[in-house]
Design a protein around this motif. Sequence first.
Motif, short mmCIF file in Angstrom:
data_model
loop_
_atom_site.label_atom_id
_atom_site.label_comp_id
_atom_site.label_asym_id
_atom_site.label_seq_id
_atom_site.Cartn_x
_atom_site.Cartn_y
_atom_site.Cartn_z
N ALA A 146 -38.12 -9.01 -22.83
CA ALA A 146 -38.10 -9.46 -21.44
C ALA A 146 -38.15 -10.98 -21.39
O ALA A 146 -38.89 -11.62 -22.12
CB ALA A 146 -39.28 -8.87 -20.68
N THR A 147 -37.34 -11.55 -20.52
CA THR A 147 -37.33 -13.01 -20.36
C THR A 147 -38.48 -13.43 -19.45
O THR A 147 -39.08 -12.60 -18.76
CB THR A 147 -36.01 -13.48 -19.72
N ASP A 148 -38.75 -14.72 -19.43
CA ASP A 148 -39.78 -15.25 -18.53
C ASP A 148 -39.43 -14.94 -17.08
O ASP A 148 -40.31 -14.64 -16.26
CB ASP A 148 -39.96 -16.76 -18.73
N ASP A 149 -38.14 -15.01 -16.75
CA ASP A 149 -37.71 -14.71 -15.38
C ASP A 149 -37.96 -13.24 -15.02
O ASP A 149 -38.40 -12.94 -13.91
CB ASP A 149 -36.22 -15.02 -15.20
N THR A 150 -37.70 -12.35 -15.97
CA THR A 150 -37.95 -10.93 -15.72
C THR A 150 -39.44 -10.68 -15.51
O THR A 150 -39.83 -9.96 -14.59
CB THR A 150 -37.43 -10.08 -16.90
N ILE A 151 -40.25 -11.30 -16.33
CA ILE A 151 -41.70 -11.14 -16.19
C ILE A 151 -42.17 -11.67 -14.84
O ILE A 151 -42.95 -11.01 -14.14
CB ILE A 151 -42.44 -11.83 -17.36
N ALA A 152 -41.67 -12.83 -14.45
CA ALA A 152 -42.05 -13.41 -13.15
C ALA A 152 -41.60 -12.49 -12.01
O ALA A 152 -42.35 -12.29 -11.04
CB ALA A 152 -41.44 -14.80 -13.00
N THR A 153 -40.41 -11.93 -12.12
CA THR A 153 -39.91 -11.01 -11.09
C THR A 153 -40.80 -9.79 -10.99
O THR A 153 -41.18 -9.36 -9.89
CB THR A 153 -38.47 -10.59 -11.40
N LEU A 154 -41.16 -9.22 -12.13
CA LEU A 154 -42.02 -8.04 -12.11
C LEU A 154 -43.41 -8.36 -11.58
O LEU A 154 -44.01 -7.55 -10.86
CB LEU A 154 -42.10 -7.44 -13.51
N ASP A 205 -47.28 -7.75 -7.21
CA ASP A 205 -48.12 -8.34 -6.17
C ASP A 205 -47.70 -7.87 -4.78
O ASP A 205 -48.53 -7.61 -3.92
CB ASP A 205 -48.08 -9.86 -6.26
N ARG A 206 -46.38 -7.71 -4.58
CA ARG A 206 -45.86 -7.22 -3.29
C ARG A 206 -46.34 -5.79 -3.07
O ARG A 206 -46.78 -5.43 -1.98
CB ARG A 206 -44.34 -7.31 -3.29
#
Length: 137
Positions: free
Chosen positions: A80-88, A93-94
């Motif tokens: 998983a990329t940093d972007d994927t982790i941030a998205t998840l 949180d949502r």
Amino acid sequence: MLIGELADRTGTSRRLLRYYEEQGLLSSSRSPNGYRAYAESCVDRVLQVRGLLDAGLPTRVIKEILPCMDSPRATRISGATDDTIATLERERDRMTDRIRCLERNRDAIAGYLDAVREARGTARPLASTPAEAPALA
């Protein structure tokens, strides 16, 4: 397998299967007569997509993380990329915020029901835990 069999095996409508394909979540080939043909692995893919949708993830996020998921029917992510982790993390949180809102609404409805029952003289004992609370239909 044809779209009808995939629909039957996954409990998913043909329309939804075509939508998943439009969104890039599922792929098929075309037979000479133009019918969609799905690989056996699509059964697991559809079940995986449905599980992620049920968890509240939007299709745009699912499309991003599907290539990272190792095993069908399991939530193991590799590479998983940093972007994927941030998205998840944002999606988690949502969901947490939605859960809190639903809990507040459930408690407000329970309070309203208690007040109505008390006014009618039909008060019931309060449930001690949310699991014991009567389900709303």
